[in-house]
Design an enzyme around this catalytic site. Structure first.
Site, PDB file in Angstrom:
ATOM      1  N   HIS A   1       0.845  -1.196   0.000  1.00  0.00           N
ATOM      2  CA  HIS A   1       0.000   0.000   0.000  1.00  0.00           C
ATOM      3  C   HIS A   1       0.880   1.245   0.000  1.00  0.00           C
ATOM      4  O   HIS A   1       1.806   1.367   0.787  1.00  0.00           O
ATOM      5  CB  HIS A   1      -0.906   0.025   1.232  1.00  0.00           C
ATOM      6  CG  HIS A   1      -1.692   1.290   1.363  1.00  0.00           C
ATOM      7  ND1 HIS A   1      -1.589   2.126   2.453  1.00  0.00           N
ATOM      8  CD2 HIS A   1      -2.584   1.870   0.526  1.00  0.00           C
ATOM      9  CE1 HIS A   1      -2.391   3.163   2.288  1.00  0.00           C
ATOM     10  NE2 HIS A   1      -3.003   3.031   1.128  1.00  0.00           N
ATOM     11  N   SER A   2       0.595   2.160  -0.937  1.00  0.00           N
ATOM     12  CA  SER A   2       1.291   3.438  -1.007  1.00  0.00           C
ATOM     13  C   SER A   2       2.798   3.210  -1.146  1.00  0.00           C
ATOM     14  O   SER A   2       3.238   2.512  -2.056  1.00  0.00           O
ATOM     15  CB  SER A   2       0.958   4.258   0.243  1.00  0.00           C
ATOM     16  OG  SER A   2       1.422   5.569   0.126  1.00  0.00           O
ATOM     17  N   LEU A   3       3.593   3.772  -0.247  1.00  0.00           N
ATOM     18  CA  LEU A   3       5.042   3.577  -0.315  1.00  0.00           C
ATOM     19  C   LEU A   3       5.409   2.104  -0.173  1.00  0.00           C
ATOM     20  O   LEU A   3       6.439   1.659  -0.698  1.00  0.00           O
ATOM     21  CB  LEU A   3       5.731   4.400   0.781  1.00  0.00           C
ATOM     22  CG  LEU A   3       7.250   4.300   0.851  1.00  0.00           C
ATOM     23  CD1 LEU A   3       7.900   4.808  -0.425  1.00  0.00           C
ATOM     24  CD2 LEU A   3       7.788   5.055   2.059  1.00  0.00           C
TER      25      LEU A   3
ATOM     26  N   SER B   1       4.147  -0.310  -1.683  1.00  0.00           N
ATOM     27  CA  SER B   1       4.216  -0.908  -3.019  1.00  0.00           C
ATOM     28  C   SER B   1       5.567  -0.630  -3.661  1.00  0.00           C
ATOM     29  O   SER B   1       6.142  -1.494  -4.335  1.00  0.00           O
ATOM     30  CB  SER B   1       3.086  -0.360  -3.892  1.00  0.00           C
ATOM     31  OG  SER B   1       3.212   1.040  -4.057  1.00  0.00           O
TER      32      SER B   1
ATOM     33  N   ILE C   1      -1.389  -1.148  -4.272  1.00  0.00           N
ATOM     34  CA  ILE C   1      -2.640  -0.458  -3.968  1.00  0.00           C
ATOM     35  C   ILE C   1      -2.336   0.980  -3.573  1.00  0.00           C
ATOM     36  O   ILE C   1      -1.537   1.227  -2.668  1.00  0.00           O
ATOM     37  CB  ILE C   1      -3.401  -1.171  -2.830  1.00  0.00           C
ATOM     38  CG1 ILE C   1      -3.748  -2.604  -3.253  1.00  0.00           C
ATOM     39  CG2 ILE C   1      -4.663  -0.415  -2.463  1.00  0.00           C
ATOM     40  CD1 ILE C   1      -4.467  -3.386  -2.188  1.00  0.00           C
TER      41      ILE C   1
END
Length: 715
Positions: free
Chosen positions: A500-502, A504, A529
């Site tokens: 998720h976010s960073l 990823s 995501i």
């Protein structure tokens, strides 16, 4: 005719003996949900008072805890949903099995107070020792049986047991002004086989004792605290505590008397205001901007909410609904239906890595990645149980009741102490100031929130901190995988990663540099995501693929990276300001085509479905809008699809079997951008559409598409 077994007893008799023996050893166990014993990464945390709210373990968990306790086992006992939690019997504590989380007190339920809560272990142990001295007749099951006439029924307690006050503030403030004898239980009087009274003094003399020995005292105890050797569960208690966050949205609105457009517009505005407020439920999120958001009271309330959902996701009604009388260890409430294990077979393990904003967990308990992952797991199970399509994809023998997927969080941020953390002194460079010392005072709560949430991206760009983060996340991934294999030695399934976010970006770099950051397992599906990969890789002049698209890419000094996994997915909300597309980094041509859209799950019950329903209802109420206009919008001609070239198809299917990497969540008819932008980036794991999509892709068989059709962008 009776059938005899090799042991010489009829099988029916053996079954009854086994069941009676099981009843005989059953004692319910409980865990606290309101006051943690400890909090991770908060060494200064101290409990101000003992926990007062407890929940029962399942019958199966209680049986195993009881057996392990009698054997004095040192190994933790796995409990609750999917055995995601463990009990340390040496410290009588409950904690998460696979991630760092608060620990909670565990109690063996033998004696209970008037609130049906188990007494502390020390007090229970002393009371049980005195109870056995009464030598009640084991053959007599009547709970009203009084102690034998020749037996002593009142004893002085050796330990110091504080008198619980309903008002915690009164107890805390009054303890210094009262004598110690008034604030602790000193005596216990056994009224009958099931009831006793705790007393702090004997000021009432023989008259008080005579009253407590009477049946009237059980209905109206005076100057004493009644305790019982039985536990009864009231199902209404759970119902009362159930949260109804969307209740206000169902309240009928006042009808407008006249049919004028102005009156109707005012009605729409009122409906819009109320529905938006209920729909997005931003109260918790907006508390982040409040300077008092980190108060102990707020933390305790939010942590208790998480505790009730996360630690009790399993169907513990099997333990809670068991009305148990503890009489010399006997239980009359357990049944063979209730005695079942929480363990289930798992063929797919999903490890989720968080991104920016998780430093908030140090200050604001309700921003908790482990909690959101638990919501994702819960959504997956609910959607799977209601979807025959998803069940048909599962080839496991227990496909009807088990999705065979496990989801675990990887919480890395708290394990790293950056020198740029707000108030931590810079040990390596003591001449440098702290982050709080360079922060401008204007709009301070907002600045702190942004710093806590966005600073990690700036840290990741710096090579020194990037390596530190990648090393830590790799270590946490391998550690969690090893623990899972330890407790599930039969697991030989697939491993999938969700970033998720960073998070990823972190997973992208780890899987692109496996020689340096080596994982102990192969990755099947890789889900990004709310990912900023598209932006960060563009800045790094990096393309995504197995090899350069054109021979002169190397001459242009362009880097090409490909994470070591089978399929890559980039999922995002169209309103998320942190998310970027990835397909144009595979080929610039994809910038001219639309992303594909995430299918809407018919079993969904979250934000997406409510936005769609809400937007449609508001659209119908707009002046001059009728059903025909709304239907025409739904049936407007779709854009013409274009077939991609064979070369581009080969490049894309090398990254995802469908040929598509970018998946956007379906936009609603009514977009409230300023709200959606705030909420969209932090609510992915709560979305049923996300849960359904991940489940579908994990359970489906993957065969590369031979042709890819896309829609050209307009405007």
């Amino acid at each position: 005719m009776l059938r005899f077994t090799h042991r010489g007893l009829p099988s029916s008799t053996r079954f009854r003996n086994i069941f009676v023996r099981l009843n005989h050893i059953y004692v319910p166990w409980f865990y606290a949900i309101d006051v943690p014993n400890s909090k991770p990464y908060l060494p200064t945390y101290q409990t101000l008072h003992s926990p007062k709210k407890f929940k029962p373990f399942s019958v199966d968990d209680s049986n195993r805890l009881e057996k392990a306790s009698k054997r004095q086992e040192r190994r933790p006992v796995l409990v609750n949903e999917d055995y995601l939690f463990k009990v340390d019997l040496s410290h009588m504590e409950l904690s998460p099995t696979y991630w760092e989380g608060p620990t909670y007190q565990v109690r063996r339920g033998v004696w209970f107070d008037s609130s049906n809560q188990p007494l502390s272990s020390d007090l229970t142990s002393e009371i049980e020792g005195l109870y056995k001295q009464l030598k009640f007749d084991d053959s007599n099951d009547d709970p009203t049986t009084t102690p034998p006439a020749e037996s002593q029924d009142i004893f002085r307690l050796k330990g110091k047991y504080p008198v619980d006050k309903e008002n915690e503030g009164e107890q805390k403030n009054g303890s210094s002004n009262k004598d110690e004898n008034e604030s602790t239980f000193k005596f216990i009087l056994f009224a009958n086989k099931q009831t006793a009274f705790l007393l702090s003094d004997l000021d009432g003399g023989k008259l008080q004792l005579a009253f407590l020995r009477s049946n009237l005292a059980q209905s109206l105890p005076i100057n004493a605290t009644m305790i019982t050797r039985s536990y009864k569960y009231s199902s209404s208690a759970t119902t009362k505590q159930t949260s109804t966050s969307f209740k206000a949205a169902k309240t009928p609105q006042t009808e407008v008397a006249d049919g004028s457009n102005s009156s109707k517009s005012r009605s729409i505005e009122t409906k819009l205001e109320k529905k938006v407020s209920n729909l997005f439920n931003l109260s918790d999120f907006l508390q982040l901007f409040n300077g008092n958001a980190s108060k102990d009271q707020d933390d305790a309330q939010s942590l208790e909410k998480q505790m009730e959902t996360d630690y009790n996701n399993a169907d513990n009604s099997q333990g809670a609904n068991a009305s148990s009388k503890i009489e010399d260890g006997k239980n009359s409430g357990a049944s063979d239906r209730q005695i079942r294990s929480n363990r289930r077979d798992v063929d797919n393990l999903i490890l989720c890595v968080h991104g920016i904003g998780q430093t908030l967990g140090k200050k604001y308990e309700y921003v908790n990645f482990a909690h959101t992952v638990n919501l994702l797991r819960s959504n997956m199970k609910k959607i799977y149980n209601n979807s025959e399509k998803l069940q048909s994809l599962n080839t496991a023998p227990d496909y009807k009741s088990n999705c065979n997927v496990q989801v675990l969080p990887i919480t890395w941020r708290h394990s790293i102490s950056f020198q740029t953390d707000a108030k931590e002194e810079n040990i390596e460079n003591p001449d440098l100031p702290t982050l709080s010392q360079v922060t401008v005072n204007g709009v301070l709560p907002l600045r702190k929130l942004l710093a806590d949430g966005l600073l990690d991206i700036l840290l990741y760009v710096e090579p020194y901190y990037q390596d530190m983060i990648l090393q830590q996340v790799t270590s946490q991934l391998n550690k969690t995988y090893r623990i899972f294999k330890e407790f599930n030695p039969e697991f030989d399934g697939k491993v999938h990663l969700v970033g998720h976010s960073l998070g990823s970006m972190i997973l992208f770099d780890i899987l692109s540099k496996q020689k340096k950051y080596e994982l102990e397992f192969q990755v099947d599906n890789l889900f990004f995501i709310g990912s900023p990969i598209g932006l960060l890789k563009l800045i790094q002049r990096t393309k995504i693929g197995d090899r350069p698209e054109f021979p002169n890419d190397l001459e242009r000094k362009l880097t090409v990276q490909r994470p070591q996994c089978k399929d890559i997915y980039n999922v995002y909300h169209v309103c998320d300001p942190i998310s970027y597309r990835m397909e144009p980094l595979v080929s610039k041509e994809m910038a001219h085509y639309e992303q594909t859209y995430l299918p809407h799950c018919s079993e969904a019950y979250g934000l997406t479905s409510k936005v769609l329903e809400f937007g449609e209802n508001i659209w119908k109420d707009l002046p001059g809008t009728d059903e025909n206009n709304l239907q025409s919008k739904k049936t407007s001609p779709e854009k013409k699809e274009v077939k991609l070239s064979e070369n581009l198809t080969r490049m894309l299917t090398g990254l995802n079997y469908t040929g598509r990497l970018d998946y956007a969540m379906s936009p609603s008819l009514l977009e409230v951008d300023f709200i959606s932008a705030i909420k969209s980036h932090v609510s992915y794991f709560e979305e049923p559409d996300i849960a359904a999509f991940i489940l579908k892709e994990i359970l489906s068989k993957h065969e590369n598409a031979s042709e890819i059709y896309v829609k050209r962008k307009t405007g």
